[in-house]
Design a protein around this motif. Structure first.
Motif, PDB file in Angstrom:
ATOM      1  N   LEU A   1     -15.582   3.591 -28.472  1.00 34.49           N
ATOM      2  CA  LEU A   1     -14.310   3.711 -29.422  1.00 34.49           C
ATOM      3  C   LEU A   1     -14.013   2.264 -29.693  1.00 34.49           C
ATOM      4  CD1 LEU A   1     -12.604   5.619 -31.293  1.00 34.49           C
ATOM      5  CD2 LEU A   1     -11.142   5.719 -29.119  1.00 34.49           C
ATOM      6  N   VAL A   2     -13.574   1.780 -28.680  1.00 38.02           N
ATOM      7  CA  VAL A   2     -12.923   0.323 -29.037  1.00 38.02           C
ATOM      8  C   VAL A   2     -13.925  -0.669 -29.511  1.00 38.02           C
ATOM      9  CG1 VAL A   2     -11.582  -1.374 -27.586  1.00 38.02           C
ATOM     10  CG2 VAL A   2     -11.495   1.041 -26.992  1.00 38.02           C
ATOM     11  N   TYR A   3     -15.033  -0.768 -28.927  1.00 37.56           N
ATOM     12  CA  TYR A   3     -15.471  -1.980 -29.387  1.00 37.56           C
ATOM     13  C   TYR A   3     -16.504  -1.841 -30.559  1.00 37.56           C
ATOM     14  CZ  TYR A   3     -14.226  -4.483 -25.311  1.00 37.56           C
ATOM     15  OH  TYR A   3     -13.350  -5.280 -24.402  1.00 37.56           O
ATOM     16  N   ASP A   4     -17.359  -0.553 -30.622  1.00 31.37           N
ATOM     17  CA  ASP A   4     -18.381  -0.191 -31.534  1.00 31.37           C
ATOM     18  C   ASP A   4     -17.685   0.274 -32.919  1.00 31.37           C
ATOM     19  OD1 ASP A   4     -19.918  -1.056 -29.735  1.00 31.37           O
ATOM     20  OD2 ASP A   4     -20.622   0.905 -29.460  1.00 31.37           O
ATOM     21  N   ILE A   5     -16.784   1.203 -32.690  1.00 28.86           N
ATOM     22  CA  ILE A   5     -16.193   1.940 -33.780  1.00 28.86           C
ATOM     23  C   ILE A   5     -14.782   0.969 -34.198  1.00 28.86           C
ATOM     24  CG2 ILE A   5     -14.801   3.889 -34.773  1.00 28.86           C
ATOM     25  CD1 ILE A   5     -16.552   5.502 -32.781  1.00 28.86           C
ATOM     26  N   ALA A   6     -14.112   0.593 -33.393  1.00 32.01           N
ATOM     27  CA  ALA A   6     -12.896  -0.106 -33.955  1.00 32.01           C
ATOM     28  C   ALA A   6     -13.057  -1.617 -33.714  1.00 32.01           C
ATOM     29  CB  ALA A   6     -11.719   0.251 -32.869  1.00 32.01           C
ATOM     30  N   GLY A   7     -14.257  -2.010 -33.667  1.00 32.04           N
ATOM     31  CA  GLY A   7     -14.440  -3.460 -34.023  1.00 32.04           C
ATOM     32  C   GLY A   7     -14.135  -4.458 -32.776  1.00 32.04           C
ATOM     33  N   GLY A   8     -13.386  -3.922 -31.622  1.00 30.12           N
ATOM     34  CA  GLY A   8     -12.980  -4.811 -30.410  1.00 30.12           C
ATOM     35  C   GLY A   8     -11.999  -5.925 -30.750  1.00 30.12           C
ATOM     36  N   PHE A   9     -11.888  -6.857 -30.215  1.00 29.13           N
ATOM     37  CA  PHE A   9     -10.562  -7.474 -30.220  1.00 29.13           C
ATOM     38  C   PHE A   9     -11.053  -9.071 -30.928  1.00 29.13           C
ATOM     39  CE2 PHE A   9     -10.714  -4.998 -26.375  1.00 29.13           C
ATOM     40  CZ  PHE A   9      -9.303  -4.367 -26.745  1.00 29.13           C
ATOM     41  N   ARG A  10      -9.759  -9.579 -31.052  1.00 30.53           N
ATOM     42  CA  ARG A  10     -10.006 -10.971 -31.719  1.00 30.53           C
ATOM     43  C   ARG A  10     -10.747 -11.937 -30.709  1.00 30.53           C
ATOM     44  NH1 ARG A  10      -3.894 -12.717 -31.604  1.00 30.53           N
ATOM     45  NH2 ARG A  10      -4.017 -11.089 -30.149  1.00 30.53           N
ATOM     46  N   PRO A  11     -11.564 -12.997 -31.242  1.00 26.12           N
ATOM     47  CA  PRO A  11     -12.375 -13.643 -30.429  1.00 26.12           C
ATOM     48  C   PRO A  11     -11.659 -14.122 -29.162  1.00 26.12           C
ATOM     49  CG  PRO A  11     -12.479 -14.486 -32.627  1.00 26.12           C
ATOM     50  CD  PRO A  11     -11.573 -13.242 -32.598  1.00 26.12           C
ATOM     51  N   GLY A  12     -12.250 -14.196 -27.927  1.00 29.05           N
ATOM     52  CA  GLY A  12     -11.702 -14.702 -26.652  1.00 29.05           C
ATOM     53  C   GLY A  12     -10.729 -13.691 -26.288  1.00 29.05           C
ATOM     54  N   ARG A  13     -10.419 -12.496 -26.562  1.00 22.22           N
ATOM     55  CA  ARG A  13      -9.662 -11.574 -26.014  1.00 22.22           C
ATOM     56  C   ARG A  13     -10.478 -10.484 -25.316  1.00 22.22           C
ATOM     57  NH1 ARG A  13      -5.376 -14.052 -24.578  1.00 22.22           N
ATOM     58  NH2 ARG A  13      -4.463 -14.828 -26.265  1.00 22.22           N
ATOM     59  N   GLU A  14      -9.866  -9.927 -24.256  1.00 17.48           N
ATOM     60  CA  GLU A  14     -10.641  -8.878 -23.544  1.00 17.48           C
ATOM     61  C   GLU A  14      -9.828  -7.553 -23.572  1.00 17.48           C
ATOM     62  OE1 GLU A  14     -13.428  -8.718 -21.763  1.00 17.48           O
ATOM     63  OE2 GLU A  14     -13.855 -10.879 -22.827  1.00 17.48           O
ATOM     64  N   PHE A  15     -10.402  -6.728 -23.096  1.00 16.68           N
ATOM     65  CA  PHE A  15      -9.563  -5.273 -22.945  1.00 16.68           C
ATOM     66  C   PHE A  15      -8.667  -5.389 -21.846  1.00 16.68           C
ATOM     67  CE2 PHE A  15      -9.093  -1.098 -21.089  1.00 16.68           C
ATOM     68  CZ  PHE A  15      -9.020  -0.303 -22.069  1.00 16.68           C
ATOM     69  N   ALA A  16      -7.354  -4.872 -22.164  1.00 17.68           N
ATOM     70  CA  ALA A  16      -6.592  -5.098 -20.837  1.00 17.68           C
ATOM     71  C   ALA A  16      -6.093  -3.492 -20.561  1.00 17.68           C
ATOM     72  CB  ALA A  16      -5.338  -5.611 -21.139  1.00 17.68           C
ATOM     73  N   ALA A  17      -5.622  -2.511 -21.392  1.00 15.04           N
ATOM     74  CA  ALA A  17      -5.122  -1.384 -21.157  1.00 15.04           C
ATOM     75  C   ALA A  17      -5.406  -0.422 -22.540  1.00 15.04           C
ATOM     76  CB  ALA A  17      -3.754  -1.426 -20.810  1.00 15.04           C
ATOM     77  N   ALA A  18      -5.329   0.658 -22.117  1.00 15.64           N
ATOM     78  CA  ALA A  18      -5.246   1.775 -23.082  1.00 15.64           C
ATOM     79  C   ALA A  18      -4.615   3.019 -22.774  1.00 15.64           C
ATOM     80  CB  ALA A  18      -6.821   2.165 -23.752  1.00 15.64           C
ATOM     81  N   TRP A  19      -3.840   3.435 -23.867  1.00 18.51           N
ATOM     82  CA  TRP A  19      -3.169   4.869 -23.744  1.00 18.51           C
ATOM     83  C   TRP A  19      -3.997   5.680 -24.588  1.00 18.51           C
ATOM     84  CZ3 TRP A  19      -0.703  -0.108 -23.970  1.00 18.51           C
ATOM     85  CH2 TRP A  19       0.105  -0.252 -22.919  1.00 18.51           C
ATOM     86  N   VAL A  20      -4.751   6.454 -24.313  1.00 16.36           N
ATOM     87  CA  VAL A  20      -5.715   7.021 -24.978  1.00 16.36           C
ATOM     88  C   VAL A  20      -5.157   8.264 -25.756  1.00 16.36           C
ATOM     89  CG1 VAL A  20      -7.960   8.353 -25.096  1.00 16.36           C
ATOM     90  CG2 VAL A  20      -7.756   6.293 -23.641  1.00 16.36           C
ATOM     91  N   GLY A  21      -4.344   8.918 -25.290  1.00 12.31           N
ATOM     92  CA  GLY A  21      -3.768  10.152 -25.852  1.00 12.31           C
ATOM     93  C   GLY A  21      -2.350  10.066 -26.478  1.00 12.31           C
ATOM     94  N   GLY A  22      -2.128   9.017 -27.084  1.00 14.86           N
ATOM     95  CA  GLY A  22      -0.837   8.912 -27.563  1.00 14.86           C
ATOM     96  C   GLY A  22      -0.153   8.038 -26.239  1.00 14.86           C
ATOM     97  N   SER A  23       1.205   7.883 -26.201  1.00 16.39           N
ATOM     98  CA  SER A  23       1.657   7.182 -25.175  1.00 16.39           C
ATOM     99  C   SER A  23       2.061   7.971 -24.000  1.00 16.39           C
ATOM    100  CB  SER A  23       2.927   6.436 -25.805  1.00 16.39           C
ATOM    101  OG  SER A  23       4.022   7.322 -26.111  1.00 16.39           O
TER     102      SER A  23
END
Lengths: 763, 434
Positions: free
Chosen positions: B267-289
């Motif tokens: 979802l994050v990388y393929d569908i939503a295109g991942g992050f700006r260059p050089g940035r890594e995933f840190a955290a996700a609140w998947v079901g709303g906050s």
């Protein structure tokens, strides 16, 4: 306050369950908090208040552990279930209580040393018993400017508010005045009126009683006493005929405050007071209070000692002239009885009457089965005939609203608009034509019917009283009299009539008049009384307040008020209840019963008793209506007097025509438009005056504009009133406010408050 | 791309369906006709049950079961209430449905109404959705003119109409009983339960309350069959789900995917295109906050109800907020705590006072006045809120706070030991004026 609902642990249909390891039982459907309390286990609460309706579960103070249920449950909203296992003192339950209190105290100012609630504060008490010893909150607390005047009698300290919603629910769901709301949300929530105006109404002071913290305090009482400086005495309100149970707070001999009793009388006021009951006490020390005995001699007035005044009174009364005794509507049963005894013994041959409505045609309806105010709650149909209960017997309004909320049909019939008309179906009767309106009533079927009827209105229309008695009888209904006078029922129980002295005085057959809490010159028939009293040679007054009568009396003996004396009042529903002194009478005054006993001694006919209790016992022994009663039987909550002997409505109940020409006079009253309200500074901002209200069409016909003044004239007397034109008042009648001191509307009326017509003209 | 546009019929159709004729051309109102002519009420409810459709608002309660709770013998009229108070942070999936496919929602509400024997449906739409409210109003008018609402819906003997009601801007009004209070014209605050809305809901009458997405899924379930719907996903997570993804991703937006077929990473990388260059995933609140925050170790979790629960979080509303390593988790947690403090209605004590207290503590930590014992205090306070409050706001509102303190404890300790969290650098200069 009434925090927990009463529980009958012996009722049918008990449910067994386990409470803190004990096998216990309570009636099915009982809320766990109430069951536990009845079983000796206090589950702390703040928002729960069974009189306010269904629980709302807001404060979360009553969290308990119930085996098999996730988390903690609110005991206020959990009915007892068979075999449920409840723990109110387990570690997890205690953590729940501890936690809620820690949260509540987070923003609570802890200004207890200067808080009026300190010492009688549920938050303080429950923190002490159930709460944490210290807080972990290191941040700054919420601050508001303090306090605000929610009204002229209620101070609001928003910092102390714990958002329990009790006051809001009282306003919305009990008084139904819809005035108080919670504004803003979350931790910024605060109590306010929806409109931003002051919180004014007939019942506002109740929010002070039910506030579990010092957020809502009484402005007249603020900063006058600490709870440990006062004594509290259960007594009865002496400002209307409902017999509202109150508690008097006494400090240094004075009434410092009137509140509902901690344990309400569910059969009567259910712990709700009108603002008149609550705030009129300030009038107990009003400037017109009589504090020193006076003796008039050759036009000179001199102060005297109580002893000398009683001696002088005995001297005048004992001279051998023809004596008349007038007993006022606020006199106690004891005072009425002792006056009767004087007339029977020492002043043998004296004539005696109470000041009130003769009501010869009312016995038929009075002898129908009586109901208590508490019975209104469960009625299927409530019929209100005549009167204006919200202004005259105010707490009746709350009972009727409660019945309506519970599904009762409400029907009102009467000549004047009042606040209970919109609650149900309102039938407006033509003045003097109640009988026709009653005959035309189409009453729905109901399992139980309660008919409330106005004493003054039906006394003026005996044919209507007869018709109503037949309806009550035919339906198997019960009835409640909307009594006009505080202790009218008590004085009637003594057999006191209401016409003899006036007749005799008018005929010149009274030489000396003794008045006891009686001020005929300010009440109905004032003009007729004035003429009759002019023929009396000497007057003796036992009275609490100065009046035209005391101004013209040879001897004036100051009496204790109902705040200061022992005695019995009988409420309009026939409930004998005890007054207990909450204050000390002024040095120059004494309780009426004491004065009358002293007078009997001086007149050489000493009664064989020297206390109010014994005087009452003697009255009960001598009067069948009071048979079986004494102070112990009456106890804290009262006891019923005997039912009125059944009388057939056929016979005496013929129609009665109004005297005079012009428009029929419909008298009105306002809760804060009487002497008691006008004496109390606390009610200064809500007190009202007298007015003549006419339908605009009548105003046009008479050529009288809104705001103008008009002279009203009846065959009895006249007065001048400001005129208000109001479309909600029907044409064909003149509505004039009675009871307002100095307004003189009473001069238009006959002494028996019978029907009159009035001519109206520009003065 | 594992995108499957079922509920987002407008995407499948390639056009907005705000005109009734367009919606009908896309197959609209076929389901309602089928139900009204070929199915009785119980069969309709049973189809909902068999579809396995779970409430899409956040709680995930099986929709068909909820509908079956509506008593059949009530003397009071029954109602369907559509919860369109889409207020969960990071959640904007319903907005697109109402903007571009309003008739499908109306058809879904009407189907639900038919199934439970309701006399009227209400759409409670959040006050901020003014544009969407206008579209729905116009759609209701069109449906009425065409006979899909009103006396004898679509020529059947079923009378049903829908009323749109705009809220006044409170998160709490997404809570079903607070919504009902607000709909009745009262202050929006949760009611004590029981009684539940199915028994005593709107005006104390039996009431079925569902989210926009849930009701919008009903036409497809009736049209293509409950079995078809249940064939997607897993046994407990059937069908498709709309995901709103926002945060530091390159292609934020709404995406409809079959439950379980996609992982968080996809979802994050393929569908939503991942992050700006050089940035890594840190955290996700998947079901709303209102859920536990997840770290990178959860990236391969399949997106369905059970797997998210297993990963220690919840699918919630599927409003997925994603953060890369450029931000401060401590500051983000404070921001969420501020939200819950601001939205607490204040009715019950632990929520009113607890949300405020948590915010104050986090503010101190961010400001450099934190103490190590504050981390235990946060746990303790949250423990005294969960399970002791009147509604789900604080029950779930503490989750992003407690989970952040547990999962990212080092970040909090660092903030406490190093004078707080510095103000973030602005990502770009925002031109003033213009």
């Amino acid at each position: 306050m009434a925090d927990y609902a009463p529980v009958d642990l012996t009722a049918e249909g008990q449910v067994e369950f386990e409470l803190n390891g004990r096998r216990v039982s309570a009636p099915a459907g009982t809320m766990l908090v109430d069951a536990a309390y009845a079983l000796g286990v206090e589950v702390p609460i703040f928002c729960y208040e069974p009189r306010l309706g269904a629980p709302i579960g807001a404060c979360r103070m009553c969290l308990v552990e119930i085996e098999g249920m996730r988390g903690l449950q609110t005991a206020c909203s959990t009915p007892v279930q068979p075999d449920m296992v409840v723990r109110t003192n387990s570690d997890i339950a205690k953590d729940g209580q501890d936690g809620v209190l820690e949260f509540l105290l987070e923003n609570h100012p802890l200004d207890c040393p200067v808080c009026d609630k300190g010492g009688e504060c549920p938050l303080q008490d429950r923190t002490f018993r159930f709460g944490p010893g210290r807080t972990r909150f290191v941040e700054a607390k919420r601050h508001f400017p303090k306090p605000l005047d929610l009204s002229s009698v209620i101070a609001l300290d928003r910092e102390r508010c714990i958002s329990c919603y009790r006051c809001v629910r009282f306003s919305q769901d009990v008084a139904e005045d819809k005035a108080l709301v919670m504004q803003e949300r979350g931790a910024a929530a605060e109590i306010a009126t929806l409109t931003g105006d002051q919180y004014e109404g007939r019942f506002t002071g109740n929010v002070i009683d039910i506030c579990p913290v010092g957020a809502l305090t009484s402005i007249p009482y603020r900063f006058t006493a600490r709870p440990w400086d006062v004594t509290n005495t259960p007594s009865i309100c002496g400002h209307d005929a409902t017999g509202t149970n109150v508690e008097l707070t006494l400090r240094e001999g004075h009434v410092a405050r009137v509140t509902a009793r901690p344990e309400p009388n569910y059969a009567v006021e259910e712990g709700w007071l009108s603002d008149l009951s609550r705030f009129a006490y300030e009038g107990n020390r009003a400037p017109d209070r009589l504090t020193a005995p006076l003796i008039r001699d050759d036009g000179r007035v001199k102060e005297a000692s109580l002893d000398d005044a009683v001696d002088a009174a005995a001297l005048v009364l004992g001279r051998g002239g023809r004596v008349g005794i007038l007993v006022g509507p606020t006199a106690t049963v004891e005072e009425g009885f002792l006056a009767q005894e004087l007339a029977r013994t020492a002043l043998g041959g004296a004539r005696i009457q109470r000041l009130g409505i003769p009501g010869a045609g009312l016995d038929a309806i009075r002898s129908q089965p009586r109901a208590e105010l508490g019975d209104i709650d469960g009625a299927g149909l409530v019929v209100i005939v005549g009167g204006d209960p919200p202004n005259q017997q105010s707490i009746v309004e709350l009972r009727v609203r409660k019945a309506r909320r519970r599904g009762a049909a409400v029907i009102t019939v009467g000549p004047r608009p009042h606040a209970l008309e919109p609650v149900g179906t309102a039938v407006r009767s033509e003045p003097g034509r109640l009988a026709a309106a009653i005959a035309a009533l189409d009453l729905p079927e109901a399992a139980s019917t309660i008919v409330l009827w106005d004493e003054a209105d039906l006394a003026a229309e005996p044919d209507a009283a007869g018709a109503l008695a037949r309806i009550v009888g035919d339906r198997g209904a019960s009835q409640i009299e909307l009594g006009a006078d505080v202790n009218g029922a008590g004085l009637r129980a003594l057999g006191l009539g209401a016409g003899d002295v006036l007749e005799a005085a008018a005929a010149g057959e009274i030489d000396t008049l003794l008045t006891i809490h009686a001020d005929p010159l300010d009440g109905p028939g004032a003009a007729d009384w004035g003429w009759a009293l002019g023929r009396v040679r000497a007057r003796i007054a036992i009275a609490a307040y100065a009046s035209a009568v005391t101004d013209a009396s040879t001897v004036v003996i100051p009496a204790a008020t109902h705040y200061e004396t022992d005695g019995v009042y009988v409420s309009m529903t026939g409930r004998a209840q005890r007054l207990r002194p909450g204050a000390t009478a002024p040095a120059g005054a004494a309780p009426g019963w004491e004065l009358l006993i002293a007078l009997a001694h001086r007149l050489g006919a000493p009664p064989p008793y020297r206390s109010a209790a014994r005087a009452f016992a003697a009255a009960a022994a001598a009067r069948p209506a009071l048979a079986g009663l004494d102070y112990d039987v009456i106890g804290v909550l009262g006891a019923p007097v005997a039912a009125v002997t059944p009388v057939s409505p056929n016979g005496v109940n013929g129609p009665r025509e109004a005297a005079g020409t012009g428009l029929p006079l419909v008298t009105t009253t306002r809760i804060f438009g009487n002497a008691a309200a006008h004496r109390s500074e606390a009610l200064a901002s809500v007190r009202t005056g007298a007015e003549l209200v006419l339908n605009p069409a009548e105003g046009e016909r008479l050529g009288i504009a809104d705001g103008a003044r008009a002279r009203l004239r009846s065959p009895h007397g006249e007065c001048i009133l400001a005129v208000r034109l109001a479309a909600d008042h029907p044409a064909g009648a003149a509505f004039a406010t009675t009871g307002v001191p100095g307004a003189g509307v009473e001069r238009l009326l006959p002494a028996d408050r019978g029907p009159v017509n009035v001519e109206i003209e520009a003065p | 791309m594992p995108i499957r546009n079922v509920v987002y019929r407008q995407r499948e159709a390639g056009q907005v369906l705000t005109d009734l004729s367009d919606y009908r051309r896309a197959g609209g109102y076929e389901a309602l006709r089928t139900a009204l002519t070929e199915m009785d009420r119980d069969e309709t409810v049973y189809a909902f049950v068999r579809s396995g459709l779970r409430g899409r608002g956040g709680a995930g309660f099986p929709m068909g079961r909820k509908a079956s709770f509506i008593p059949k013998d009530s003397v009071l009229p029954a109602y369907v209430v559509c919860n369109a108070d889409e207020s969960e942070p990071g959640t904007f999936k319903d907005r697109e449905l109402m903007e571009t496919n309003p008739f499908q929602l109306l058809e879904g509400i009407t189907l639900a109404g038919y199934a439970i024997g309701a006399v009227r449906g209400y759409i409670y739409i959040r006050g901020e959705y003014e544009h969407q409210a206008r579209i729905l109003d116009a759609a209701i008018a069109q449906a009425r003119t065409a006979g899909f609402l009103g006396q004898g819906v679509a020529g059947s003997g079923f009378d049903f109409d829908i009323t749109l009601y705009r809220g006044a801007g409170a998160y709490i009004c997404g809570e079903e009983t607070a919504l009902l209070e607000s709909l009745e014209g009262k202050r929006g605050q949760p009611r004590l339960k029981p009684p539940f809305p199915a028994v005593a809901g709107l005006y104390a009458s039996p009431t079925l309350i569902n989210n926009v997405e849930t009701l919008s899924a009903l036409p497809a379930i009736i049209e293509h069959g409950a079995d078809w719907y249940a064939s997607m996903g897993t046994e407990k997570s059937t069908g498709t789900k709309l995901f709103s993804i926002s945060g530091h991703v390159m292609k934020p937006g709404n995406y409809e995917i079959v439950l379980h077929d996609t992982t968080l990473r996809e979802l994050v990388y393929d569908i939503a295109g991942g992050f700006r260059p050089g940035r890594e995933f840190a955290a996700a609140w998947v079901g709303g906050s209102s859920v536990n925050v997840l770290g990178p170790e959860s990236l391969d979790t399949p997106l369905d109800y059970e797997s998210m629960a297993e990963a220690g979080s919840s699918l919630g509303s599927a409003g997925c907020i994603v953060m890369d390593d450029s931000g401060s988790i401590v500051r983000a947690t404070l921001r969420l705590a501020q939200f819950y403090r601001h939205e607490s209605c204040g009715k019950c004590t632990p929520c009113r006072e607890g949300t405020l207290w948590l915010e104050r503590i986090l503010q101190r930590i961010v400001d450099g006045e934190g103490r190590m014992e504050d981390l235990e205090l946060i746990e303790s306070l949250a423990g005294r809120m969960v399970g002791r409050v009147l509604c789900a706001l604080a029950d779930t509102g503490v989750l992003p706070v407690t989970s952040a303190v547990r999962r990212f404890r080092d970040d909090f300790v660092h903030a406490i030991e190093n004078g707080g969290v510095p103000r973030p650098e602005p990502m770009m200069e925002v031109p003033v004026g213009g």
